[in-house]
Scaffold this motif. Sequence first.
Motif, short mmCIF file in Angstrom:
data_model
loop_
_atom_site.label_atom_id
_atom_site.label_comp_id
_atom_site.label_asym_id
_atom_site.label_seq_id
_atom_site.Cartn_x
_atom_site.Cartn_y
_atom_site.Cartn_z
N ALA A 136 76.10 21.61 -16.79
CA ALA A 136 76.20 23.27 -16.35
C ALA A 136 75.72 24.13 -17.35
CB ALA A 136 77.47 23.49 -15.39
N LYS A 137 76.14 23.80 -19.07
CA LYS A 137 75.41 24.63 -19.74
C LYS A 137 73.83 25.44 -19.93
CE LYS A 137 75.22 23.24 -23.78
NZ LYS A 137 73.64 23.24 -23.82
N VAL A 138 73.77 26.80 -20.48
CA VAL A 138 72.74 27.16 -20.13
C VAL A 138 71.17 26.70 -20.96
CG1 VAL A 138 71.47 29.23 -21.04
CG2 VAL A 138 72.76 29.19 -19.51
N GLY A 139 70.67 26.16 -20.84
CA GLY A 139 69.54 25.41 -21.08
C GLY A 139 69.77 24.12 -21.71
N ALA A 140 70.92 23.24 -21.24
CA ALA A 140 71.00 22.19 -20.85
C ALA A 140 69.64 21.20 -20.67
CB ALA A 140 72.42 21.50 -20.22
N PHE A 141 70.17 19.67 -20.51
CA PHE A 141 68.84 19.38 -20.25
C PHE A 141 69.49 17.70 -19.72
CE2 PHE A 141 65.20 16.18 -19.96
CZ PHE A 141 64.19 16.80 -19.29
N HIS A 142 68.66 16.81 -18.70
CA HIS A 142 69.36 16.00 -17.98
C HIS A 142 70.31 15.09 -19.18
CE1 HIS A 142 66.83 17.29 -15.14
NE2 HIS A 142 65.91 16.76 -14.99
N ASN A 143 69.48 14.92 -20.24
CA ASN A 143 70.60 13.51 -21.60
C ASN A 143 71.99 14.03 -21.53
OD1 ASN A 143 69.47 16.26 -22.73
ND2 ASN A 143 70.97 15.61 -24.58
#
Length: 681
Positions: free
Chosen positions: A329-336
């Motif tokens: 949910a963090k801004v800039g997060a990705f699927h990892n």
Amino acid sequence: MRKAAIRKSLRRFLWIVTAIAGGLAGTLGLFHAVQLGRVFGSRVAYPYDLEWMEGGQLYHAYRMLHDQPVFETCTDGFLPFPYPPMHAAVVALAGRLFGLSFLVARLVSVTAFALAAAILLGEVASQVRPRGRRLALVLVAAGGMAASYPITGAWYDLVRVDAVFFFLLVAGARLVLYFPRRHGGEAPARPPWSRLVFAAAVLAAALYAKQTAAFFFPWIALFAWYRYGRRGFGFGVLLGAFAALPGLWLVADSDGFFWTMMVGVMGRHPLVEVQARFAAARIALFAPPLLVMPLFVVWLARRRRLDATTQYWLGMLLSALVASIVTTAKVGAFHNNMMTACMLAWPVTTLVATRALDALPGHRHGRAIVATVFAGLAAFQLALLRYEPGRFVPSRTHWTSVAELDQIVSELDGGVLSPAHSFLPIANGHPNTQIHEQAYIDIMGAAAPGIDVIRCFGQLDARWLVFDSATQAHMQALIRLGYHPSRPLPPMASTPVGMYTRPVTIWERNEGAPIFAKRDNRRLLFDFEQGGYAGWTVEGPAFDWGPSPALNGFQSPVAGQAGRLFADSFHPRLGDAATGRLRSPSFVIDRRRLGFRAGGGRSARLHVDLVVDGQPVRRTRHLGQNFEMLGPQIWDVSDLQGKTASLEIVDEEPEGWGHLMVDEVELFDPAPESGVARAVD
């Protein structure tokens, strides 16, 4: 006799159906595992970024190998990723032994992934009864973990922190579970202290690979306390100490910069609700049994068939679900960030299914039917999770374009920067300081206090910069302060996973840019850090509310400020419509240069004036790029030395982007051999 024959035929039929369903599920699991191994082998030696942050992480290891600081406040232009140093240290050690390269660094991740998978599959194998089910269930669990490869961004083998973090987490967690051999009919109730110390050390190492480990520590410590009593409580204390002490040392050694990067920057990234919902839905679609697992868990608990091992791994899975959803949910997060949940989902689901089968009442026919249903559902889900591996593997075109790019970069002289692919210049003979734009973007997007990105970027000395198609707005604005386009690159292949980046242009350094100017005899005039405009004359509403912080709640995060506060004509209620003028106290010009930082809109009706004897003698228009960044401006005031002057900040633009920001007004002399800033209009 006839009834006995019917029962015998039914048993044989159920055995055949169960064997077929289990064999099919196991075969599909084996297929996914083999396919993942083929993907690893097809790309492990690729000599370039598969994902745009790989080179940046590899450069962290490079700095460690060459005794260059990683967690210092921008001593040479470098800023680190907001990750602890464990992964980079492991890669650096492997690099010292075998040479630092993408191949060696990826083999570190592949090895860590394989070891983590082996631990989890070993848990499944050790808990499955009877042995006839063991191979099929182990293959199903292995296939589920392998099938999550695209769900988690094709991350397992990348030069990123995640695989090493997950291995350390799983290894440390497994060490907490203690199953001693019996001696003389008696089994010791508590693990030896040596085992608990080792477990605490490994778990602390996981925390210093990735902060996500902190989500798991409460459950692990609580379980150890419940299972082992005082010794388990002591383990929790030991785990806290092992986790805290290295961090305290790093904070002290870096004068607080380590804390700023690990906690301050990450803590300022907001959570986005829609991303949390996306992560939850994606995990549920990957492993649908997670939705009904609570029913089985409650049923097993009521029948007292939920053993300690299954309870423990269920707690780990629940912690992983929380960690995955929150961090995604963090801004800039990705699927990892979903990797921990996806890696634990299938092994833990398999454990619960095994316990449920063992606990079923009635005769073996019922168990065979339920086992067939479980195996059939697993086979169906594994069939749905099939993917085309070619989209994650570099093509022949990728390899060819990398060789072409290497040739171009190796022929440049004077140092090269590649903010999207930090190891590219290093691999081609340019040992100058490198940066990665994600580190700068993390800091600028968080408006991190105490980190001056303008001064940081100004310390870089490379003549050339490889500009990328995916360079983000914050970084573009910063790059344009010191570099200008020189020539295009031939078409290059993009990275196959993650953010799709592609080098497009070579930029050249502008030696006369104010951002590179060196200062002697610097005297700070105004910095607005006192929180008001004391001594300044305020006209109009634009400035009537006082200096602004970089995160103020009504304006996008601001980058490029020198301290905490700066003059800002964006009004909290009126916005860009507010206009006004801000006039400084008088000061004597006693240096040859006057500098300040300014940004905001491009309009000519936004300007900063130097006023002498009531008349503007210097004026700068077009201060910003229609972007919330303050860049340096410098006036040559050699001819005005000895005169009394004042500074006027003027906002006469009521339309969109009709605001400007100013900070750090200073007088200084140019240092020898420093570039002279271009004159203003």
